[in-house]
Design a protein around this motif. Structure first.
Motif, PDB file in Angstrom:
ATOM      1  N   VAL A  15     -75.147 -82.342  76.623  1.00 23.38           N
ATOM      2  CA  VAL A  15     -76.020 -81.175  76.739  1.00 23.38           C
ATOM      3  C   VAL A  15     -77.223 -81.500  77.614  1.00 23.38           C
ATOM      4  O   VAL A  15     -77.651 -80.691  78.445  1.00 23.38           O
ATOM      5  N   ALA A  16     -77.762 -82.701  77.463  1.00 30.03           N
ATOM      6  CA  ALA A  16     -78.897 -83.117  78.286  1.00 30.03           C
ATOM      7  C   ALA A  16     -78.545 -83.112  79.767  1.00 30.03           C
ATOM      8  O   ALA A  16     -79.403 -82.856  80.618  1.00 30.03           O
ATOM      9  N   LEU A  17     -77.279 -83.375  80.083  1.00 32.34           N
ATOM     10  CA  LEU A  17     -76.820 -83.371  81.481  1.00 32.34           C
ATOM     11  C   LEU A  17     -76.191 -82.038  81.865  1.00 32.34           C
ATOM     12  O   LEU A  17     -75.483 -81.942  82.871  1.00 32.34           O
ATOM     13  N   GLU A  18     -76.451 -81.016  81.047  1.00 28.20           N
ATOM     14  CA  GLU A  18     -76.018 -79.635  81.319  1.00 28.20           C
ATOM     15  C   GLU A  18     -74.503 -79.511  81.401  1.00 28.20           C
ATOM     16  O   GLU A  18     -73.953 -78.783  82.225  1.00 28.20           O
ATOM     17  N   GLN A  19     -73.837 -80.217  80.494  1.00 30.95           N
ATOM     18  CA  GLN A  19     -72.393 -80.157  80.343  1.00 30.95           C
ATOM     19  C   GLN A  19     -72.062 -79.502  79.004  1.00 30.95           C
ATOM     20  O   GLN A  19     -72.896 -79.479  78.089  1.00 30.95           O
ATOM     21  N   PRO A  20     -70.843 -78.996  78.835  1.00 35.55           N
ATOM     22  CA  PRO A  20     -70.437 -78.566  77.497  1.00 35.55           C
ATOM     23  C   PRO A  20     -70.483 -79.747  76.528  1.00 35.55           C
ATOM     24  O   PRO A  20     -70.122 -80.871  76.892  1.00 35.55           O
ATOM     25  N   ALA A  21     -70.913 -79.508  75.325  1.00 30.98           N
ATOM     26  CA  ALA A  21     -71.014 -80.587  74.338  1.00 30.98           C
ATOM     27  C   ALA A  21     -69.671 -81.243  74.074  1.00 30.98           C
ATOM     28  O   ALA A  21     -69.606 -82.414  73.674  1.00 30.98           O
ATOM     29  N   THR A  22     -68.594 -80.505  74.323  1.00 35.53           N
ATOM     30  CA  THR A  22     -67.243 -81.018  74.050  1.00 35.53           C
ATOM     31  C   THR A  22     -66.588 -81.632  75.291  1.00 35.53           C
ATOM     32  O   THR A  22     -65.398 -81.967  75.256  1.00 35.53           O
ATOM     33  N   ALA A  23     -67.328 -81.832  76.361  1.00 34.99           N
ATOM     34  CA  ALA A  23     -66.732 -82.242  77.637  1.00 34.99           C
ATOM     35  C   ALA A  23     -65.993 -83.573  77.568  1.00 34.99           C
ATOM     36  O   ALA A  23     -65.051 -83.797  78.341  1.00 34.99           O
ATOM     37  N   LEU A  24     -66.390 -84.457  76.669  1.00 39.32           N
ATOM     38  CA  LEU A  24     -65.746 -85.767  76.570  1.00 39.32           C
ATOM     39  C   LEU A  24     -65.015 -85.955  75.240  1.00 39.32           C
ATOM     40  O   LEU A  24     -64.694 -87.092  74.872  1.00 39.32           O
ATOM     41  N   ASP A  25     -64.732 -84.856  74.548  1.00 45.04           N
ATOM     42  CA  ASP A  25     -64.048 -84.978  73.260  1.00 45.04           C
ATOM     43  C   ASP A  25     -62.694 -85.674  73.409  1.00 45.04           C
ATOM     44  O   ASP A  25     -62.306 -86.498  72.564  1.00 45.04           O
TER      45      ASP A  25
END
Length: 357
Positions: free
Chosen positions: A170-180
């Motif tokens: 989120v800090a890098l403006e990505q979806p929170a699930t981007a690396l799930d």
């Protein structure tokens, strides 16, 4: 998700005298970018280390882990040697003082390595060597309570680490699930409980040599004895203990995923002096072997322009392939296990082919 977050300011030019503190509870809703997320990204980019509080792990569980760590290292030498790592192709088990290598020099600590408790992968001729990293742990018969505490700690700390990873995204403006998918089952996280015996001033003080961590995030608990140091532009920064707080640092795989926007930082541990002992509990949140490759995040332009590319050490090259990178780190650190179970990789080390391992 907001796309108007401010650019992260450049690193400060003045020397730091202590690590910053992040409260995970303050990061709140993982779907909404807040000033706390911007601070997290700035800290991680500036120094790559911070204290983590508000992680939600009960202090009673922390105390039990600290107690059983001391109980394990108080076992007779023969009890520890019965579960020596050299007996495990999965790099699990006990290593005595000097048995692990960092930058070609022995680390003056004893430790026991654990991983997720999983069945081993059948080793057929076509099975990639790195699947040998998955398998069961070794447990001392003399301390039956250790298994339950370690497995509970792996589960509890995994949850906190995933919350923190999502906050980074989120800090890098990505979806929170981007690396799930990168951290999905079968999990590939590791845990070390460590004892650093005191050393006389005339001897080496390399508790652990200068290095970077290879996973995504490391969450470290320290006892009241110092020794951890982080490299900064102004020299080595001492990281004193902070009660019930983790020391967190970025690993090389998260550096790869962010194209070097977040950078794994160099650190070391200086041995305590004669008569003292240091104990620590290090959790390494790492990509699943099943994920195969580390994805490159699509950072927004104002962040991407500050990404410096992943920094690769010629003596310890980075690979985007997860299994290759994970096995490389284990082989280089535990030569006895490598020679016994991974002769091809050991031969490459012996032939001094750092481009391969």
């Amino acid at each position: 998700m907001s796309t108007a977050a401010p650019a992260i300011p450049p690193a400060p030019s003045a020397p730091q005298d202590s690590l910053p503190v992040i409260d995970l509870a303050e990061l709140g809703d993982s779907a909404r970018h807040t000033p706390a997320h911007a601070r997290l990204a700035r800290i991680a980019r500036d120094i790559g280390f911070f204290y983590l509080e508000g992680h939600g792990i009960d202090s009673a569980q922390i105390e039990r882990m600290e107690t059983i760590t001391r109980q394990f290292f108080a076992l007779p030498p023969e009890a520890k040697q019965r579960i020596a790592m050299r007996n495990s192709r999965h790099f699990r088990g006990y290593t005595g003082v000097g048995g692990e290598i960092t930058r070609l020099r022995p680390d003056l600590r004893e430790q026991i390595d654990f991983g997720e408790e999983l069945p081993p992968i059948h080793q057929a001729p076509e099975t990639p060597a790195w699947w040998g990293l998955q398998g069961p742990n070794q447990w001392p018969e003399e301390l039956p309570a250790l298994q339950g505490e370690i497995l509970a700690w792996l589960e509890t700390t995994r949850k906190a680490a995933k919350r923190l990873l999502q906050a980074f995204l989120v800090a890098l403006e990505q979806p929170a699930t981007a690396l799930d998918a990168l951290v999905a089952q079968p999990h590939n996280n590791r845990l070390k409980i460590i004892h650093y015996p005191g050393q006389a001033q005339s001897q080496s003080d390399q508790g652990v040599g200068t290095h970077k961590d290879g996973g995504l995030l490391t969450l470290l608990l320290q006892d009241e004895v110092g020794g951890l140091q982080v490299q900064t532009a102004h020299g080595w920064l001492d990281v004193p203990p902070r009660k019930n707080a983790f020391v967190v640092n970025i690993g090389e795989m998260l550096e790869l995923a962010t194209n070097g926007y977040l950078r794994a930082n160099v650190h070391r541990v200086v041995s305590p002096r004669s008569g003292a002992s240091r104990y620590s509990i290090a959790y390494f949140f790492s990509p699943s072997l099943q994920a195969r490759e580390v994805p490159l995040l699509d950072l927004p332009p104002h962040l991407a322009q500050q990404a410096r590319g992943p920094e690769s050490d010629p003596l310890n090259p980075l690979f985007s392939h997860i299994g290759t990178n994970a096995l490389k780190g284990r082989v280089r650190s535990h030569l006895d296990v490598a020679e016994k179970f991974y002769p091809a990789q050991f031969a490459q080390l012996d032939a001094k082919a750092p481009s391969a391992y």
